[in-house]
Structures are given as C-alpha cells and as structure tokens.
Design an enzyme around this catalytic site. Structure first.
Site, short mmCIF file in Angstrom:
data_model
loop_
_atom_site.label_atom_id
_atom_site.label_comp_id
_atom_site.label_asym_id
_atom_site.label_seq_id
_atom_site.Cartn_x
_atom_site.Cartn_y
_atom_site.Cartn_z
N SER A 26 -1.78 -0.97 -4.01
CA SER A 26 -2.89 -0.17 -3.50
C SER A 26 -2.43 1.26 -3.26
O SER A 26 -1.36 1.50 -2.71
CB SER A 26 -3.39 -0.79 -2.18
OG SER A 26 -4.24 0.08 -1.48
N HIS A 62 0.84 -1.20 0.00
CA HIS A 62 0.00 0.00 0.00
C HIS A 62 0.87 1.25 0.00
O HIS A 62 1.78 1.38 0.82
CB HIS A 62 -0.94 0.02 1.21
CG HIS A 62 -1.78 1.26 1.28
ND1 HIS A 62 -2.75 1.55 0.35
CD2 HIS A 62 -1.75 2.32 2.14
CE1 HIS A 62 -3.31 2.71 0.63
NE2 HIS A 62 -2.72 3.20 1.72
N SER A 63 0.59 2.18 -0.93
CA SER A 63 1.27 3.47 -1.01
C SER A 63 2.78 3.24 -1.21
O SER A 63 3.18 2.62 -2.19
CB SER A 63 0.95 4.30 0.23
OG SER A 63 1.18 5.66 0.01
N LEU A 64 3.63 3.71 -0.30
CA LEU A 64 5.06 3.39 -0.42
C LEU A 64 5.26 1.89 -0.54
O LEU A 64 6.11 1.42 -1.30
CB LEU A 64 5.83 3.92 0.79
CG LEU A 64 7.28 3.40 0.93
CD1 LEU A 64 8.15 3.91 -0.20
CD2 LEU A 64 7.86 3.77 2.29
#
Length: 256
Positions: free
Chosen positions: A116, A89-91
């Site tokens: 994500s 997710h993200s990073l």
C-alpha cells in the site's frame, strides 16, 4: 505472542491464515494490531514492532535493512505452518516485500503480499528528508497526515518520536532494489487516488515482481487512505485472508 518483534491483540486458537502488518515510517505496531479484532475467528493478525518505539523505545531504531529483515524473519518462520499474508504500507511495503523474498529463499513463501502507498521496488525512490531538520520532518509528517498536529507540537513527544522517524525515512529513501527472481505469490497493490507519493504507473509496476496474479486497487483518499476510516483496509485484508486460506488444488483437481 511474546516475541518482541510481533504484537497480536486477538490471538486465535487454531488460525486458518495469519496476516502480518508492517507499519509505515515512524509507525508503531499498535494501530495495525488493532485491526485483528475485526477479522474472523480463523484469521490471526499480528503487526511488526520495529525497534526504537513503544515498549522497544530503549533499543536503537533500525539503521540497517538487512538486520531488520533478519529479526522479522526469525519471528515469522515459526508461524509459517499456516498461510501468511503480508501487508505493508509505505516503508512497510518495502519491508514486507523484502521479507517475502527472504522467506521464499528460506522455503516459506507467503501466500500473498499486499502493498500500500509505495511505488514498485524497481522504481527508484529519492529524497533527503532524513538529513533535514526536525522542523522539516515534522512538516512532512503533518503534510502526509501520519501524526496528529497536537502531538507534533509537543517538544517531549518530538524528542522521543523523531529519532525513529528519521531512521525510518533513511531506510525508505536509501533503499535500492537488488534485482532477483519474482515472487511466486500473488501481489495486491493499493494506492489512494490523491496520494502524492505514488502514482498509478509506479504502483502498476509491482506486477513485474510476481509470477502470480497481480491486482491494483485505486481507492479514495491520500497517502494514508485508511485513516481515519479503516473499513476499506479491513475489507482488503479479509479478502486476502479468505483467498490465502483456500486449499491449493492438486494436479488431478486442476481443470485441463
């Protein structure tokens, strides 16, 4: 599982597939590892624990993506005897993607990559939050809903927590995609409909990074679309694990 890089709260005796979760900037393995108990008994879930947090608090947080990837891949290679599903997710989506590239080069490609809340690697990310004040970092975390306002108001918590957040934001904001061949595994991307960090077009460009199937899901919510209700992400992981556990048909079994 005792490796310092991975946390597994619900180990399986003979897993059919393994799911590995990569946290967001400032995230820890704990909340992601907790999802393992909700998966079926043949799916084992682990979460990556980046340096500089929780039981690794004495270690410096990651400032070099290559070193971070080396540690993660050393931990994952012994698990590659079962299909691996990587979720980030993200990073964490960037770290999962670069991990997938490295595992593929080492002859152990994952069965699926699930990303994500992050634009595709070929879409540049800019930002300078990692150079700003602690108050600016706290304001951004509060805006994204990543951390409770009560904790962020505690000076002692900020002293311990923000160095890792700053280092993670530096990795996220200075990441630059190095063009290479696409992944052989399917890629699933998911974004919140109200996510301010990535839009449909930016997420759809993940399709260019795989020769396999690509699916994009837009779900209700913002950047942290799975907080506080993790029903949707658990369904996503169950589906990904089920598809990864299917035997690959031989040429004789493949319809003409």
């Amino acid at each position: 599982m005792n490796d310092r890089w991975l946390r597994c709260r619900a180990p399986r005796a003979d897993p059919r597939v393994r799911v590995v979760c990569f946290p967001h900037a400032g995230g820890t393995a704990g909340p992601y590892a907790a999802w393992g108990a909700a998966l079926d008994g043949r799916t084992e879930l682990s979460a990556v624990q980046y340096p500089g947090r929780e039981e690794r608090i004495e270690e410096p947080p990651p400032h070099d993506l290559d070193a971070l990837l080396s540690g993660v891949c050393r931990a994952l290679l012994p698990l590659a005897g079962r299909p691996l599903v990587l979720f980030g997710h993200s990073l964490g989506a960037v770290v999962a993607y670069e991990t997938a590239r490295r595992l593929t080069r080492q002859g152990a490609p994952p069965a699926r990559l699930v990303v994500s809340g992050r634009r595709a690697p070929c879409v540049p990310v800019t930002g300078d939050l990692h150079t700003r004040s602690d108050d600016a970092l706290v304001a951004e975390l509060a805006r994204l809903g990543a951390t409770s306002a009560e904790l962020l108001a505690e000076p002692a918590f900020r002293t311990v927590y923000l160095p890792a957040v700053r280092a993670d934001f530096a990795l996220a904001e200075t990441y630059r995609y190095a063009p290479a061949g696409p992944l052989p595994c399917p890629v699933t991307a998911v974004i919140g409909a109200a996510d301010t960090e990535v839009d449909h077009d930016q997420a759809s460009r993940w399709a260019a990074h795989t020769t396999g199937a690509f699916t994009l899901h837009t779900v209700p919510g913002g950047h942290f679309w799975f907080v506080p209700d993790d029903t949707g992400v658990l369904h996503l992981l169950r589906t990904a694990a089920h598809e990864a556990s299917r035997p690959v048909p031989s040429e004789s079994e493949t319809p003409a």
